[in-house]
Motif scaffolding. Structure first.
Motif, PDB file in Angstrom:
ATOM      1  N   SER A 279       0.827  -1.209   0.000  1.00  0.00           N
ATOM      2  CA  SER A 279       0.000   0.000   0.000  1.00  0.00           C
ATOM      3  C   SER A 279       0.860   1.258   0.000  1.00  0.00           C
ATOM      4  CB  SER A 279      -0.951   0.003   1.201  1.00  0.00           C
ATOM      5  OG  SER A 279      -0.252   0.086   2.429  1.00  0.00           O
ATOM      6  N   ARG A 280       1.977   1.241   0.723  1.00  0.00           N
ATOM      7  CA  ARG A 280       2.866   2.398   0.699  1.00  0.00           C
ATOM      8  C   ARG A 280       3.480   2.586  -0.675  1.00  0.00           C
ATOM      9  NH1 ARG A 280       4.347   0.614   6.121  1.00  0.00           N
ATOM     10  NH2 ARG A 280       6.292  -0.342   5.404  1.00  0.00           N
ATOM     11  N   ALA A 281       3.895   1.498  -1.298  1.00  0.00           N
ATOM     12  CA  ALA A 281       4.499   1.597  -2.623  1.00  0.00           C
ATOM     13  C   ALA A 281       3.500   2.156  -3.639  1.00  0.00           C
ATOM     14  CB  ALA A 281       5.003   0.228  -3.072  1.00  0.00           C
ATOM     15  N   VAL A 282       2.255   1.688  -3.572  1.00  0.00           N
ATOM     16  CA  VAL A 282       1.230   2.172  -4.492  1.00  0.00           C
ATOM     17  C   VAL A 282       0.951   3.653  -4.253  1.00  0.00           C
ATOM     18  CG1 VAL A 282      -1.213   1.976  -5.132  1.00  0.00           C
ATOM     19  CG2 VAL A 282       0.182  -0.084  -4.833  1.00  0.00           C
ATOM     20  N   LEU A 283       0.849   4.048  -2.994  1.00  0.00           N
ATOM     21  CA  LEU A 283       0.611   5.457  -2.671  1.00  0.00           C
ATOM     22  C   LEU A 283       1.740   6.331  -3.191  1.00  0.00           C
ATOM     23  CD1 LEU A 283      -0.913   7.715  -1.152  1.00  0.00           C
ATOM     24  CD2 LEU A 283       0.424   7.104   0.879  1.00  0.00           C
ATOM     25  N   TRP A 284       2.975   5.942  -2.913  1.00  0.00           N
ATOM     26  CA  TRP A 284       4.115   6.760  -3.330  1.00  0.00           C
ATOM     27  C   TRP A 284       4.213   6.854  -4.844  1.00  0.00           C
ATOM     28  CZ3 TRP A 284       7.869   3.983   0.558  1.00  0.00           C
ATOM     29  CH2 TRP A 284       7.529   4.388   1.861  1.00  0.00           C
ATOM     30  N   HIS A 285       3.937   5.752  -5.544  1.00  0.00           N
ATOM     31  CA  HIS A 285       3.949   5.811  -7.007  1.00  0.00           C
ATOM     32  C   HIS A 285       2.827   6.713  -7.511  1.00  0.00           C
ATOM     33  CE1 HIS A 285       4.639   4.376 -11.131  1.00  0.00           C
ATOM     34  NE2 HIS A 285       3.316   4.437 -11.238  1.00  0.00           N
ATOM     35  N   ALA A 286       1.656   6.602  -6.915  1.00  0.00           N
ATOM     36  CA  ALA A 286       0.514   7.403  -7.348  1.00  0.00           C
ATOM     37  C   ALA A 286       0.752   8.889  -7.158  1.00  0.00           C
ATOM     38  CB  ALA A 286      -0.746   6.974  -6.594  1.00  0.00           C
ATOM     39  N   GLU A 287       1.541   9.243  -6.153  1.00  0.00           N
ATOM     40  CA  GLU A 287       1.820  10.643  -5.860  1.00  0.00           C
ATOM     41  C   GLU A 287       3.136  11.123  -6.470  1.00  0.00           C
ATOM     42  OE1 GLU A 287      -0.620  11.192  -1.655  1.00  0.00           O
ATOM     43  OE2 GLU A 287       1.566  11.016  -1.587  1.00  0.00           O
ATOM     44  N   ASP A 288       3.701  10.352  -7.385  1.00  0.00           N
ATOM     45  CA  ASP A 288       4.955  10.733  -8.067  1.00  0.00           C
ATOM     46  C   ASP A 288       6.097  10.951  -7.088  1.00  0.00           C
ATOM     47  OD1 ASP A 288       3.589  10.710 -10.493  1.00  0.00           O
ATOM     48  OD2 ASP A 288       3.044  12.824 -10.339  1.00  0.00           O
ATOM     49  N   ARG A 289       6.142  10.126  -6.043  1.00  0.00           N
ATOM     50  CA  ARG A 289       7.203  10.246  -5.052  1.00  0.00           C
ATOM     51  C   ARG A 289       8.388   9.315  -5.333  1.00  0.00           C
ATOM     52  NH1 ARG A 289       5.629  13.108  -0.540  1.00  0.00           N
ATOM     53  NH2 ARG A 289       3.423  13.708  -0.559  1.00  0.00           N
ATOM     54  N   VAL A 290       8.276   8.474  -6.355  1.00  0.00           N
ATOM     55  CA  VAL A 290       9.320   7.508  -6.671  1.00  0.00           C
ATOM     56  C   VAL A 290       9.957   7.880  -8.010  1.00  0.00           C
ATOM     57  CG1 VAL A 290       9.905   5.076  -6.959  1.00  0.00           C
ATOM     58  CG2 VAL A 290       7.950   5.730  -5.512  1.00  0.00           C
ATOM     59  N   ILE A 291      11.265   8.069  -8.006  1.00  0.00           N
ATOM     60  CA  ILE A 291      12.003   8.359  -9.236  1.00  0.00           C
ATOM     61  C   ILE A 291      12.912   7.180  -9.529  1.00  0.00           C
ATOM     62  CG2 ILE A 291      13.561   9.941 -10.418  1.00  0.00           C
ATOM     63  CD1 ILE A 291      12.711  12.127  -8.488  1.00  0.00           C
ATOM     64  N   ARG A 292      12.771   6.596 -10.703  1.00  0.00           N
ATOM     65  CA  ARG A 292      13.614   5.474 -11.099  1.00  0.00           C
ATOM     66  C   ARG A 292      14.888   5.985 -11.757  1.00  0.00           C
ATOM     67  NH1 ARG A 292       9.829   0.864 -13.818  1.00  0.00           N
ATOM     68  NH2 ARG A 292      11.886  -0.090 -14.081  1.00  0.00           N
ATOM     69  N   ASP A 293      15.989   5.381 -11.368  1.00  0.00           N
ATOM     70  CA  ASP A 293      17.291   5.713 -11.942  1.00  0.00           C
ATOM     71  C   ASP A 293      18.028   4.420 -12.196  1.00  0.00           C
ATOM     72  OD1 ASP A 293      19.531   7.232 -12.782  1.00  0.00           O
ATOM     73  OD2 ASP A 293      20.409   7.095 -10.766  1.00  0.00           O
ATOM     74  N   GLY A 294      17.861   3.849 -13.386  1.00  0.00           N
ATOM     75  CA  GLY A 294      18.404   2.534 -13.648  1.00  0.00           C
ATOM     76  C   GLY A 294      17.692   1.508 -12.787  1.00  0.00           C
ATOM     77  N   ASN A 295      18.466   0.710 -12.039  1.00  0.00           N
ATOM     78  CA  ASN A 295      17.870  -0.280 -11.154  1.00  0.00           C
ATOM     79  C   ASN A 295      17.806   0.223  -9.721  1.00  0.00           C
ATOM     80  OD1 ASN A 295      16.667  -2.900 -11.358  1.00  0.00           O
ATOM     81  ND2 ASN A 295      18.293  -3.712 -10.057  1.00  0.00           N
ATOM     82  N   HIS A 296      17.769   1.531  -9.581  1.00  0.00           N
ATOM     83  CA  HIS A 296      17.777   2.192  -8.280  1.00  0.00           C
ATOM     84  C   HIS A 296      16.558   3.103  -8.210  1.00  0.00           C
ATOM     85  CE1 HIS A 296      19.513   3.888  -4.656  1.00  0.00           C
ATOM     86  NE2 HIS A 296      19.467   5.099  -5.153  1.00  0.00           N
ATOM     87  N   THR A 297      16.107   3.400  -6.990  1.00  0.00           N
ATOM     88  CA  THR A 297      15.000   4.338  -6.824  1.00  0.00           C
ATOM     89  C   THR A 297      15.355   5.413  -5.799  1.00  0.00           C
ATOM     90  OG1 THR A 297      13.959   2.981  -5.108  1.00  0.00           O
ATOM     91  CG2 THR A 297      13.207   2.662  -7.382  1.00  0.00           C
ATOM     92  N   ILE A 298      14.838   6.591  -6.033  1.00  0.00           N
ATOM     93  CA  ILE A 298      14.863   7.671  -5.050  1.00  0.00           C
ATOM     94  C   ILE A 298      13.416   7.865  -4.635  1.00  0.00           C
ATOM     95  CG2 ILE A 298      15.215  10.136  -4.683  1.00  0.00           C
ATOM     96  CD1 ILE A 298      17.279   8.151  -7.184  1.00  0.00           C
ATOM     97  N   VAL A 299      13.132   7.730  -3.347  1.00  0.00           N
ATOM     98  CA  VAL A 299      11.750   7.795  -2.866  1.00  0.00           C
ATOM     99  C   VAL A 299      11.617   8.964  -1.901  1.00  0.00           C
ATOM    100  CG1 VAL A 299       9.899   6.560  -1.692  1.00  0.00           C
ATOM    101  CG2 VAL A 299      11.545   5.277  -3.081  1.00  0.00           C
ATOM    102  N   PHE A 300      10.866   9.979  -2.306  1.00  0.00           N
ATOM    103  CA  PHE A 300      10.589  11.131  -1.442  1.00  0.00           C
ATOM    104  C   PHE A 300       9.284  10.850  -0.704  1.00  0.00           C
ATOM    105  CE2 PHE A 300      13.061  13.330  -4.890  1.00  0.00           C
ATOM    106  CZ  PHE A 300      14.177  13.590  -4.117  1.00  0.00           C
ATOM    107  N   ALA A 301       9.335  10.001   0.309  1.00  0.00           N
ATOM    108  CA  ALA A 301       8.137   9.572   1.036  1.00  0.00           C
ATOM    109  C   ALA A 301       7.737  10.611   2.092  1.00  0.00           C
ATOM    110  CB  ALA A 301       8.388   8.229   1.693  1.00  0.00           C
TER     111      ALA A 301
END
Length: 301
Positions: A279-301
């Motif tokens: 649920s947290r992952a879905v929320l953060w993706h829905a709010e554009d809080r996850v930035i993908r950088d290759g096989n890495h993520t930056i998450v502004f939660a």
């Protein structure tokens, strides 16, 4: 059949209830990026509601920024705003950006099998206004959860998927999804997606895995964990790539267990963690809080 009710823009956790947009910027770090973003936005009368940034090395490293801003007549202003961002960020700094009106929720498709704990948790959270998405459909390779899903007012599609040849099922999946959703969530969908499907679906896919990857991969993870005498049970939400269970990780969590817990206890406690992590992952993706950088993520939660 009616779709589940959209969540209004005020559900986004960034302050003002007025029209808001998210601006995601990434690229090589350089002096003046934050000032350039602020200058463009203020020049259009935008009010910055929240701003998060990260650089992995201020001396020539990679730069990431998420900005949420509000402004009157947002939709009408977006074309001119994009033109200024192109000129100042793309041409001026060689950066990449995405700009999205947050008043339009992302459209979500949920894939599930017989295990329903993650599926029903997402549907309940959506109904409670905790997930700013439109649940466009639920797709399952079993009919078991059909009545529960339809009770939430969400369309349900049963697409059988048996044997080694899954081409017919995946063709039907693509027919249902393409043009209708912005991302897909595998809520304990117990089928492996082909590389061709992942490439052709054209939207991000989020999976919940029943452990801290890559431990205890495969069937019966909690029985294996019991045999090893584990002291922590965890879950991992990640983006799906062609490499099984090796995609960029969005969120992870654990719960402590002891020698006294049975495999059933571990399964139950693990399901609790899976629900929370997904649920947290879905929320953060829905709010554009996850930035993908290759096989890495930056998450502004």
């Amino acid at each position: 059949m009616t779709l589940a009710q959209d969540i209004p823009a005020r559900a986004v956790r960034d302050g003002s209830s007025g029209p808001q947009a998210s601006l995601i910027v990434q690229g090589a770090d350089a002096t003046g990026i934050v000032a350039a973003v602020a200058s463009v936005l203020s020049g259009h009368g935008a009010n910055i509601v929240s701003l998060d940034q990260y650089s992995d090395n201020p001396q020539g490293g990679a730069f990431f920024q998420r900005t949420v801003f509000g402004m009157d007549d947002l939709r009408a202003a977006l074309p001119d705003l994009r033109s200024d961002l192109d000129r100042n960020l793309v041409e001026g700094f060689g950066l990449r950006y995405t700009l999205r009106d947050l008043s339009t929720p992302k459209r979500l498709a949920i894939f599930a099998s017989r295990s329903d704990h993650c599926l029903l948790d997402l549907l309940w959270r959506h109904r409670q206004g905790q997930l700013p998405v439109t649940v466009a459909m639920v797709v399952s390779n079993h009919p078991d959860v059909a009545d529960d899903v339809r009770a939430f007012g969400v369309p349900f599609f049963h697409v059988p998927c048996q044997g080694t040849d899954k081409s017919a099922a995946e063709a039907e999946h693509l027919r249902l999804l393409q043009g209708n959703v912005d991302f897909v969530v595998l809520a304990r969908y117990m089928q492996i997606l082909s590389a061709d499907f992942i490439d052709r679906v054209g939207v991000p896919i989020i999976n919940i895995h029943h452990s801290f990857l890559p431990a205890f991969i495969g069937a019966g993870p909690y029985a294996k964990a019991k045999e090893r005498g584990v002291k922590l049970v965890g879950a991992t939400a990640h983006y799906v790539t062609e490499k099984l269970d090796e995609g960029p990780i969005i969120e992870q969590d654990v719960v402590r267990v002891t020698h006294a817990h049975t495999a059933s206890d571990l399964t139950r406690r693990g399901a609790d963690v899976e629900r929370a992590v997904l649920s947290r992952a879905v929320l953060w993706h829905a709010e554009d809080r996850v930035i993908r950088d290759g096989n890495h993520t930056i998450v502004f939660a």
